[in-house]
Design a protein around this motif. Structure first.
Motif, short mmCIF file in Angstrom:
data_model
loop_
_atom_site.label_atom_id
_atom_site.label_comp_id
_atom_site.label_asym_id
_atom_site.label_seq_id
_atom_site.Cartn_x
_atom_site.Cartn_y
_atom_site.Cartn_z
N ALA A 1 0.83 -1.20 0.00
CA ALA A 1 0.00 0.00 0.00
C ALA A 1 0.87 1.26 0.00
O ALA A 1 0.63 2.20 -0.76
CB ALA A 1 -0.92 0.00 1.22
N LEU A 2 1.91 1.27 0.83
CA LEU A 2 2.79 2.43 0.90
C LEU A 2 3.55 2.66 -0.40
O LEU A 2 3.70 3.81 -0.84
CB LEU A 2 3.78 2.26 2.06
CG LEU A 2 3.19 2.42 3.46
CD1 LEU A 2 4.17 1.92 4.52
CD2 LEU A 2 2.82 3.88 3.73
N VAL A 3 4.03 1.59 -1.03
CA VAL A 3 4.72 1.72 -2.31
C VAL A 3 3.79 2.32 -3.36
O VAL A 3 4.17 3.23 -4.11
CB VAL A 3 5.25 0.34 -2.79
CG1 VAL A 3 5.71 0.41 -4.25
CG2 VAL A 3 6.41 -0.11 -1.91
N THR A 4 2.56 1.82 -3.40
CA THR A 4 1.61 2.32 -4.39
C THR A 4 1.23 3.77 -4.11
O THR A 4 1.12 4.59 -5.03
CB THR A 4 0.34 1.44 -4.41
OG1 THR A 4 0.72 0.07 -4.53
CG2 THR A 4 -0.56 1.81 -5.58
N LEU B 1 1.71 7.09 -6.63
CA LEU B 1 0.53 7.82 -7.08
C LEU B 1 0.46 9.25 -6.55
O LEU B 1 -0.31 10.06 -7.07
CB LEU B 1 -0.74 7.08 -6.65
CG LEU B 1 -0.99 5.71 -7.29
CD1 LEU B 1 -2.24 5.07 -6.70
CD2 LEU B 1 -1.14 5.83 -8.81
N LEU B 2 1.28 9.56 -5.55
CA LEU B 2 1.23 10.89 -4.96
C LEU B 2 1.62 11.96 -5.98
O LEU B 2 2.51 11.76 -6.80
CB LEU B 2 2.17 11.00 -3.76
CG LEU B 2 1.66 10.46 -2.42
CD1 LEU B 2 2.79 10.47 -1.40
CD2 LEU B 2 0.48 11.28 -1.91
N ASP C 1 6.98 11.66 4.12
CA ASP C 1 6.22 10.94 5.14
C ASP C 1 6.11 9.46 4.78
O ASP C 1 6.31 8.57 5.62
CB ASP C 1 4.81 11.53 5.29
CG ASP C 1 4.81 12.89 5.96
OD1 ASP C 1 5.74 13.18 6.73
OD2 ASP C 1 3.86 13.67 5.71
N VAL C 2 5.79 9.19 3.51
CA VAL C 2 5.61 7.81 3.07
C VAL C 2 6.95 7.07 3.06
O VAL C 2 7.03 5.90 3.43
CB VAL C 2 4.93 7.76 1.69
CG1 VAL C 2 4.86 6.33 1.16
CG2 VAL C 2 3.52 8.34 1.78
N MET D 1 7.78 5.94 6.46
CA MET D 1 6.98 4.77 6.83
C MET D 1 7.55 3.50 6.20
O MET D 1 7.66 2.46 6.86
CB MET D 1 5.53 4.97 6.38
CG MET D 1 4.78 6.05 7.14
SD MET D 1 3.08 6.23 6.51
CE MET D 1 2.51 7.67 7.44
N LEU D 2 7.92 3.59 4.94
CA LEU D 2 8.48 2.43 4.25
C LEU D 2 9.83 2.01 4.85
O LEU D 2 10.10 0.82 5.03
CB LEU D 2 8.66 2.73 2.76
CG LEU D 2 7.49 2.41 1.84
CD1 LEU D 2 7.73 2.98 0.45
CD2 LEU D 2 7.25 0.90 1.76
N GLU D 3 10.66 2.98 5.15
CA GLU D 3 11.97 2.68 5.73
C GLU D 3 11.79 1.98 7.08
O GLU D 3 12.51 1.02 7.41
CB GLU D 3 12.77 3.97 5.90
CG GLU D 3 14.23 3.75 6.24
CD GLU D 3 14.47 3.65 7.74
OE1 GLU D 3 15.53 3.13 8.14
OE2 GLU D 3 13.59 4.10 8.52
N GLY D 4 10.80 2.42 7.84
CA GLY D 4 10.51 1.78 9.11
C GLY D 4 10.04 0.34 8.92
O GLY D 4 10.45 -0.56 9.67
#
Length: 254
Positions: free
Chosen positions: A162-165, A169-170, A179-180, A183-186
């Protein structure tokens, strides 16, 4: 169904934007400004093509009403509107933008969003929606909703996807993209981002009641470390008919 109904009009607009119409037209007006000025490019024709790509109720054949994509996606749009109104959740992108077949249901979560929970910190919102015309409180679908919500914090692969997508799309907003990325790195180091699970019951003609979400409330402790922000809402008409009308109108250019 009243064509001037504000909920119907707003949901049609949300469907079009979820599938990217506003983003495409905005970029077309910038990139093709000279061609639009000379009449070599028509934004109207562009919109016709984009709307032709939206879900087509006539393509769903003899599916049971509660299994139709147009019913479920219309309910998901209503759910997003309710969450935005109740909790100021933001929905900068939508899963629909990544669907190769508009008539197929969304896989994974029913929607994604962001919620500001501190001055410089956002939570990832993962939405789970159940639509029902059942005249019962809580409706039977609420128990399924509770089970889905319990599973959300455990579905690490789906959260990462979900985060990758979302990132792809942002729009060009470096703050949101950072921000995303954080989240992904975490996720890569085994740390979940701050997650808000957002269960929503969307009713047809039956009035909403706070106890519609009681099965979810009963399992809130099992959602840890995720937070929970839910809603129950009624549209005041049959869900199947509403969804059919929403998608039919979303596709029209007249």
């Amino acid at each position: 169904m009243d064509p001037a109904d504000l909920l119907l009009i707003k949901t049609v607009e949300m469907v079009r934007n979820a599938y990217g119409e506003s983003r495409i037209t905005e970029q077309a007006e910038r990139l093709m400004a000279a061609e639009i000025e000379t009449g070599a490019f028509s934004v109207g024709h562009l919109i016709t093509a984009v709307r032709d790509s939206l879900p087509d109720p006539s393509e769903e054949g003899s599916k049971k009403p509660w299994l139709t994509n147009y019913r479920s996606e219309a309910a998901e749009m209503v759910a997003r509107g309710a969450l935005a109104s109740a909790y100021s959740m933001e929905f900068p992108v939508a899963p629909q933008q990544a669907k190769p077949n508009a008539n197929q249901p969304i896989l994974g979560f029913d929607g994604w969003g962001l919620l500001q929970i501190a001055s410089a910190h956002k939570a990832l919102v993962l939405i789970q929606v159940k639509g029902t015309d059942e005249n019962k409180c809580p409706p039977g679908e609420a128990q399924k909703l509770a089970t889905e919500c319990i599973n959300v914090p455990q579905e690490h692969s789906k959260i990462s996807r979900a985060l990758v997508t979302i990132f792809h799309l942002l729009p060009d907003d470096d703050t949101l993209k950072k921000d995303v990325l954080l989240m992904l790195e975490g996720m890569g180091s085994g740390n979940l981002p701050t997650i808000t699970v957002a269960p929503v019951v969307v009713r047809g003609v039956t009035d909403p009641h706070v106890d519609d979400l009681k099965p979810v409330q009963d399992v809130v402790a099992s959602l840890t470390p995720a937070l929970a922000r839910g809603a129950t809402v009624s549209i005041g008409t049959n869900l199947t008919n509403f969804g059919h009308e929403v998608m039919t109108r979303a596709r029209t250019t007249s």
